[in-house]
Design an enzyme around this catalytic site. Structure first.
Site, PDB file in Angstrom:
ATOM      1  N   ASP A 247       0.860  -1.176   0.000  1.00 13.01           N
ATOM      2  CA  ASP A 247       0.000   0.000   0.000  1.00 13.01           C
ATOM      3  C   ASP A 247       0.898   1.228   0.000  1.00 13.01           C
ATOM      4  O   ASP A 247       1.332   1.683   1.051  1.00 13.01           O
ATOM      5  CB  ASP A 247      -0.876  -0.063   1.255  1.00 13.01           C
ATOM      6  CG  ASP A 247      -1.855   1.084   1.320  1.00 13.01           C
ATOM      7  OD1 ASP A 247      -1.833   1.948   0.423  1.00 13.01           O
ATOM      8  OD2 ASP A 247      -2.645   1.120   2.278  1.00 13.01           O
ATOM      9  N   ASP A 392     -17.452   4.360  -0.015  1.00 16.57           N
ATOM     10  CA  ASP A 392     -16.183   4.035   0.631  1.00 16.57           C
ATOM     11  C   ASP A 392     -16.433   3.766   2.126  1.00 16.57           C
ATOM     12  O   ASP A 392     -17.595   3.724   2.572  1.00 16.57           O
ATOM     13  CB  ASP A 392     -15.205   5.202   0.374  1.00 16.57           C
ATOM     14  CG  ASP A 392     -13.757   4.758   0.352  1.00 16.57           C
ATOM     15  OD1 ASP A 392     -13.405   3.898   1.157  1.00 16.57           O
ATOM     16  OD2 ASP A 392     -12.981   5.295  -0.469  1.00 16.57           O
ATOM     17  N   ASP A 505     -10.705  -3.649  -0.833  1.00 12.93           N
ATOM     18  CA  ASP A 505      -9.562  -2.730  -0.815  1.00 12.93           C
ATOM     19  C   ASP A 505      -8.618  -3.142   0.315  1.00 12.93           C
ATOM     20  O   ASP A 505      -8.931  -4.038   1.109  1.00 12.93           O
ATOM     21  CB  ASP A 505     -10.105  -1.315  -0.585  1.00 12.93           C
ATOM     22  CG  ASP A 505      -9.085  -0.248  -0.907  1.00 12.93           C
ATOM     23  OD1 ASP A 505      -7.995  -0.573  -1.405  1.00 12.93           O
ATOM     24  OD2 ASP A 505      -9.385   0.938  -0.651  1.00 12.93           O
ATOM     25  N   ARG A 564      -7.864  -4.080  -5.089  1.00 16.39           N
ATOM     26  CA  ARG A 564      -6.630  -3.294  -5.279  1.00 16.39           C
ATOM     27  C   ARG A 564      -5.420  -4.219  -5.333  1.00 16.39           C
ATOM     28  O   ARG A 564      -4.658  -4.198  -6.290  1.00 16.39           O
ATOM     29  CB  ARG A 564      -6.468  -2.254  -4.167  1.00 16.39           C
ATOM     30  CG  ARG A 564      -5.377  -1.242  -4.519  1.00 16.39           C
ATOM     31  CD  ARG A 564      -5.327  -0.101  -3.529  1.00 16.39           C
ATOM     32  NE  ARG A 564      -4.879  -0.569  -2.214  1.00 16.39           N
ATOM     33  CZ  ARG A 564      -4.853   0.200  -1.121  1.00 16.39           C
ATOM     34  NH1 ARG A 564      -5.253   1.465  -1.187  1.00 16.39           N
ATOM     35  NH2 ARG A 564      -4.444  -0.283   0.024  1.00 16.39           N
ATOM     36  N   ASP A 580      -4.149   4.276  -5.381  1.00 14.93           N
ATOM     37  CA  ASP A 580      -4.280   5.672  -4.953  1.00 14.93           C
ATOM     38  C   ASP A 580      -3.321   6.571  -5.716  1.00 14.93           C
ATOM     39  O   ASP A 580      -2.257   6.943  -5.236  1.00 14.93           O
ATOM     40  CB  ASP A 580      -4.051   5.758  -3.446  1.00 14.93           C
ATOM     41  CG  ASP A 580      -5.116   4.974  -2.690  1.00 14.93           C
ATOM     42  OD1 ASP A 580      -6.133   4.606  -3.328  1.00 14.93           O
ATOM     43  OD2 ASP A 580      -4.944   4.735  -1.490  1.00 14.93           O
ATOM     44  N   HIS A 638     -12.911   8.754  -8.806  1.00 11.59           N
ATOM     45  CA  HIS A 638     -12.806   8.542  -7.359  1.00 11.59           C
ATOM     46  C   HIS A 638     -11.918   9.639  -6.781  1.00 11.59           C
ATOM     47  O   HIS A 638     -11.083  10.202  -7.496  1.00 11.59           O
ATOM     48  CB  HIS A 638     -12.215   7.158  -7.083  1.00 11.59           C
ATOM     49  CG  HIS A 638     -12.174   6.790  -5.633  1.00 11.59           C
ATOM     50  ND1 HIS A 638     -13.271   6.905  -4.810  1.00 11.59           N
ATOM     51  CD2 HIS A 638     -11.166   6.316  -4.850  1.00 11.59           C
ATOM     52  CE1 HIS A 638     -12.928   6.513  -3.586  1.00 11.59           C
ATOM     53  NE2 HIS A 638     -11.664   6.158  -3.590  1.00 11.59           N
TER      54      HIS A 638
END
Ligand SMILES: *[C@@H]1O[C@H](CO)[C@@H](O)[C@H](O)[C@H]1NC(C)=O
Ligand SMILES: *[C@@H]1O[C@H](CO)[C@@H](O)[C@H](O)[C@H]1NC(C)=O
Length: 906
Positions: A247, A392, A505, A564, A580, A638
């Site tokens: 991440d 979300d 996610d 993701r 992201d 998004h």
């Protein structure tokens, strides 16, 4: 969504937010003990040899014992198996090792189908074998594996002698030096920042080098924020490409750093040949690339002086921290063959429901149920199509998944009904971390039934994520899978319906206080596997659970899941996005090579957050982002919770008009996207393709990654720089090719062209020779377009011919698969005649018909058109020639697409 690096300084406090990627949070090769160790191997000194006196043969392959002349204790076995479709599988594992070694269990689409092996020759020094067009010549000492397609040498394994296999061993006593590990201080335990990796099983790394003679470029290894063609690593300090799902906040561009997904497949491309290697391993992996074209100036001078010239070739070296060694050699011979060989092993996306190819509107977060309703109403008021609204993490009650915030989302059923009654869908987020809160049913059940990932000492592992203190479901445990899938039932996940779909996610998994923001490697999964062994596969294990849950919940609808984290095989269950990203031009530009790379790695259903997740895009960037993103398969806007609202209806009329045009262009092409997804499922071809996929002989295309082919008929060259007044586009196929500019149907020959652009301008072409099916009536959503009629765009090539396909079904159920309820049509145009025919003998009572045919490059002087079909007989049709748009339109054929027909122009 949702990533801001939160650094827990104390176990119980979430503190700082950092403003850009903090590279120090992530390891370099030098900071990773096994990468550092394996990279020290010297070339051409391989101690490995095959003892062919131990050879065991069967119908599909052979195995023999593999030895290390410097290390008696190493007791390995190499197995080679022929796989259907000109593929070889090579496995190296320990014989009676100290611990079993992991092989990924979710990635393959079933056991690969073995093929019959023929022995061509055999001695104590070598063995050569053949299966179909694939041939292998194995030399015993030192170990060397040469792979051929027919008589063409396509790859050499251990040609550089960099094969390595650290068998499990007991720790040497203090002062004793391990002959293989030497004195690497990180081999038996390793620290990174404040984190300690206890490595209870010790060193276990594996490596192999692959040479590709003749190769000009290699591609693959998603996911990186980088160009499509892989660069030479090592020189100039460029770290190897790292595959380790992480991440990474505001990830960097032009970087080989690991991000959310890791797909260990490469393709080496030369004009004559394309070969792939699928390195089937789920542990942390680093990949060095050495392309002879990047050889330094000194060596080219030496070559010049000595008169020798290095033939083009590329070396690729895979290095993984643990697991059995298993790799597949995809012998091609074309990019299409190699990509299809990979698909034959790891599977394809099932055809999505049509809505999933429409426009998705997301934000972290829509504030409450009224917000959701209002946003959709504004799309309608402003005549902009949208199919899906997204929620979300804030929809939950305190980040407890499978619950709703009792105040902001007090009537989820009502909200969902309001939304879906207009044909729209809802997607909600579900992450794999579970809040450790007494009374939260998922947590209590997970404790009671023992469903969590464990610490190395057997207790439940605790990490920090959105809810605060969390534990992580262990999908390797069959009991967890069983439990987890039931969470998606309508009884348990109250407020949802058959039109609510799922976003998984943070499943790399993200652990805010873990090493490199993920789980410690010595954490233990069901079956005794360390997290080290399975890390890259973990997100896949979650989406399989979700998929099973959705199938059980709604057995008649094709599930939609977005994930993701991803690995080989994820495509069988879910779409992905590039995580992201940032509201920067560089991130818009990167979305194309990133998704093209994913498509080569089997994951066509890919997109990037439109507008950029972090920060606020300026209006020009936002418009260009919509104009570009419509040419990627997954199309979702998004934004981060701290950004300004940017739904398209919030902008002045001129901006809205440009975004509306982009949305409409996307929706007009839905029949093409849908047909391509069907062809992907049935034939294994990617939905989007880089130019080299269809034009590998053309050296000019090898480094082009700002251009996307949608199937083989549409070429899009999105504008990805601010203030552009023109862009350069390369149209492949040389001078005999014709490409039609979508803007005005002007015909261009193959070659480089400079296209002037305004803010309104899309740089998109139809390939002469293709027939593109569209639905041109503007509508509010894909769902309400299902019965709309088609317009066929017939783009003629230099011989005045074209062909194309169209696929339709009920756009949502599995009847296309189970009952062959679909219609798949082939269109062919030649000698001024358009003919349709059914490809498969199937039927589906569709109401769709053809309302128009537009011929690009049509001869002038056409006076009329005549339709012939069984039900309509022979009918005269109206035609008109539009000189501004250089096209001939045939009006109202009115024929159902179920019915074969001809339209003759005269
Ligand atoms: C890269 O390959 C060239 C030959 O093409 C070789 O001379 C060089 O040593 C290689 N570099 C590395 C880092 O292996
Ligand atoms: C659903 O729509 C009705 C009618 O427009 C409205 O009164 C109600 O508030 C909506 N419900 C939710 C939860 O948005």
């Amino acid at each position: 969504m949702t990533r801001r690096v939160i650094v827990p300084l104390l176990a119980l406090s979430l503190l700082t937010t950092i403003l850009a990627v903090d590279k120090n949070n992530f390891k370099t090769c030098e900071q990773s003990s096994f990468c550092r160790r394996l990279r020290k191997y010297e070339q051409n000194k391989s101690p490995y040899y095959l003892d062919l006196s131990t050879l065991e043969l069967d119908n599909n392959g052979f195995s023999a014992s593999l030895k290390n002349s410097e290390l008696e204790a190493a007791n390995l076995k190499l197995t080679l198996t022929a796989i259907a479709g000109n593929i070889f599988k090579v496995t190296v594992d320990e014989v009676q090792g100290l611990h079993p070694r992991y092989k990924p269990q979710f990635s393959l689409n079933g056991e690969p189908q073995a093929a019959k092996l023929e022995i061509l020759g055999r001695s104590s020094e070598s063995i050569s074998v053949k299966a179909g067009d694939a041939k292998a010549v194995i030399t015993a000492k030192p170990l060397k594996l040469e792979f051929y397609h027919k008589e063409h040498l396509v790859s050499v394994v251990n040609g550089k002698g960099l094969f390595g296999f650290e068998h499990y061993r007991t720790k040497p006593a203090d002062g004793e030096k391990d002959p293989q590990i030497q004195d690497d201080p990180g081999a038996w335990e390793e620290n990174f920042k404040s984190h300690h990796d206890s490595k209870p099983k010790g060193p276990s790394a594996i490596a192999a080098d692959f040479n590709f003679p003749g190769a000009r470029r290699v591609y693959g290894l998603p996911e990186h924020g980088d160009r499509l063609a892989l660069r030479t690593t090592g020189s100039g300090g460029l770290d190897p490409y790292r595959l380790y799902n992480l991440d990474v906040f505001e990830y960097e561009m032009d970087s080989t750093m690991a991000i959310y997904g890791g797909i260990p497949v490469v393709y080496a491309v030369s004009p004559e040949h394309t070969t792939g290697i699928f390195w089937h391993n789920a542990a942390e992996t680093w990949v060095d690339i050495n392309n002879s074209k990047d050889g330094n100036v000194v060596s080219s001078l030496v070559n010049l002086v000595s008169g020798s010239k290095t033939d083009p070739n590329v070396d690729v070296r895979f290095m993984s921290e643990s697991g059995a060694m298993e790799f597949f050699v995809l012998t091609g011979p074309t990019p299409k063959d190699a990509v299809k060989q990979y698909a034959s092993l790891t599977g394809v996306h099932g055809l999505p429901q049509l809505f999933a190819l429409g426009y998705h509107q997301s934000r972290w977060n829509y504030n409450d149920q009224d917000d959701v309703t209002t946003v959709v109403a504004k799309f309608d008021q402003n005549n902009m199509p949208v199919d899906v609204m997204w929620l979300d993490i804030e929809y939950t009650d305190g980040k407890k998944y499978f619950t709703w915030d009792p105040i902001k989302f007090s009537q989820p059923e009502n909200m969902v009904n309001n939304l879906t009654s207009t044909g729209r869908k809802l997607v909600v987020i579900i992450d794999p971390h579970i809040k450790r809160e007494g009374g939260y049913f998922v947590h209590e059940d997970a404790l009671n039934y023992d469903l969590y990932v464990k610490n190395k000492d057997g207790g439940v592992y605790e990490g920090w994520c959105w809810p605060g203190s969390s534990s992580y479901l262990d999908f390797y445990n069959p009991a967890t899978m069983d439990y987890y899938k039931k969470l998606y039932s309508l009884e348990t996940f109250k407020g949802t319906s058959h039109d609510v779909w799922i976003w998984n996610d943070m499943n790399e998994p993200s652990v805010f206080n873990g090493p490199e923001i993920t789980m410690p490697k010595d954490v233990v999964h069901y079956g005794g596997w360390e997290h080290r062994d399975i890390h890259n596969e973990y997100p896949l294990s979650q989406v399989i659970g979700t998929y099973r849950g959705l199938i059980d919940r709604s057995p008649h609808r094709r599930p939609f899941i977005l994930t993701r984290g991803h690995f080989s095989g994820t495509q069988r269950y879910a779409a992905i996005w590039t995580g992201d990203n940032d509201a920067k031009w560089s991130h818009l530009a990167a979305s194309f090579p990133m998704c093209l790379s994913e498509a080569l790695g089997g994951i066509s259903f890919c997109g990037a957050d439109v507008g950029g997740f972090f920060n606020n895009p300026d209006v020009e960037l936002l418009q260009r982002w919509y104009q570009g993103a419509i040419w990627l398969p997954f199309f979702r806007a998004h934004a981060h919770i701290d950004t300004r609202r940017r739904e398209p209806f919030l902008f002045p009329e001129d901006v809205m008009a440009r975004i509306r045009n982009a949305l409409r262009l996307r929706y007009a092409h839905l029949p093409l996207w849908y047909t391509l997804f069907w062809e992907h499922e049935t034939q294994g071809e990617p939905v989007i393709r880089p130019l080299f996929y269809h034009y590998p002989q053309d050296d000019n295309v090898l480094d082009i990654d700002d251009t996307v082919l949608v199937g083989h008929s549409v070429l899009a060259r999105p504008v990805t720089d601010p203030g552009e007044s023109s862009v350069k586009v390369y149209l492949p196929g040389e001078s005999k090719a014709i490409w039609y500019d979508l803007e005005d149907f002007r015909a261009y020959q193959g070659g480089i062209h400079t296209i002037p652009v305004t803010l309104d301008r899309h740089v998109v072409f139809y390939r002469g020779g293709s027939i593109v099916p569209r639905k041109d009536r503007p509508r509010r959503s894909a769902t309400v377009m299902r019965n709309d009629p088609f317009t066929l765009y017939v783009a003629l090539d230099s011989s005045k011919s074209a062909s194309g396909t169209l696929y339709v079904d009920d756009y949502e159920s599995f009847e296309y698969k189970n009952d062959k309820k679909y219609v798949y049509v082939h269109f062919n145009y030649e000698n001024n005649k358009l003919t349709s025919s059914l490809i498969d003998k199937t039927d589906y009572p569709t109401k769709e018909w053809i309302e128009r045919v537009v011929v690009l490059g049509a001869p002038k002087g056409i006076k009329g058109a005549r339709l012939t079909s069984k039900s309509l007989g022979t009918v005269e049709l109206e035609t008109s020639y539009d000189s501004e748009f250089r096209s001939l339109t045939v009006r109202k054929p009115g024929v159902s697409i179920r019915e074969p027909f001809t339209i003759e122009l005269y």
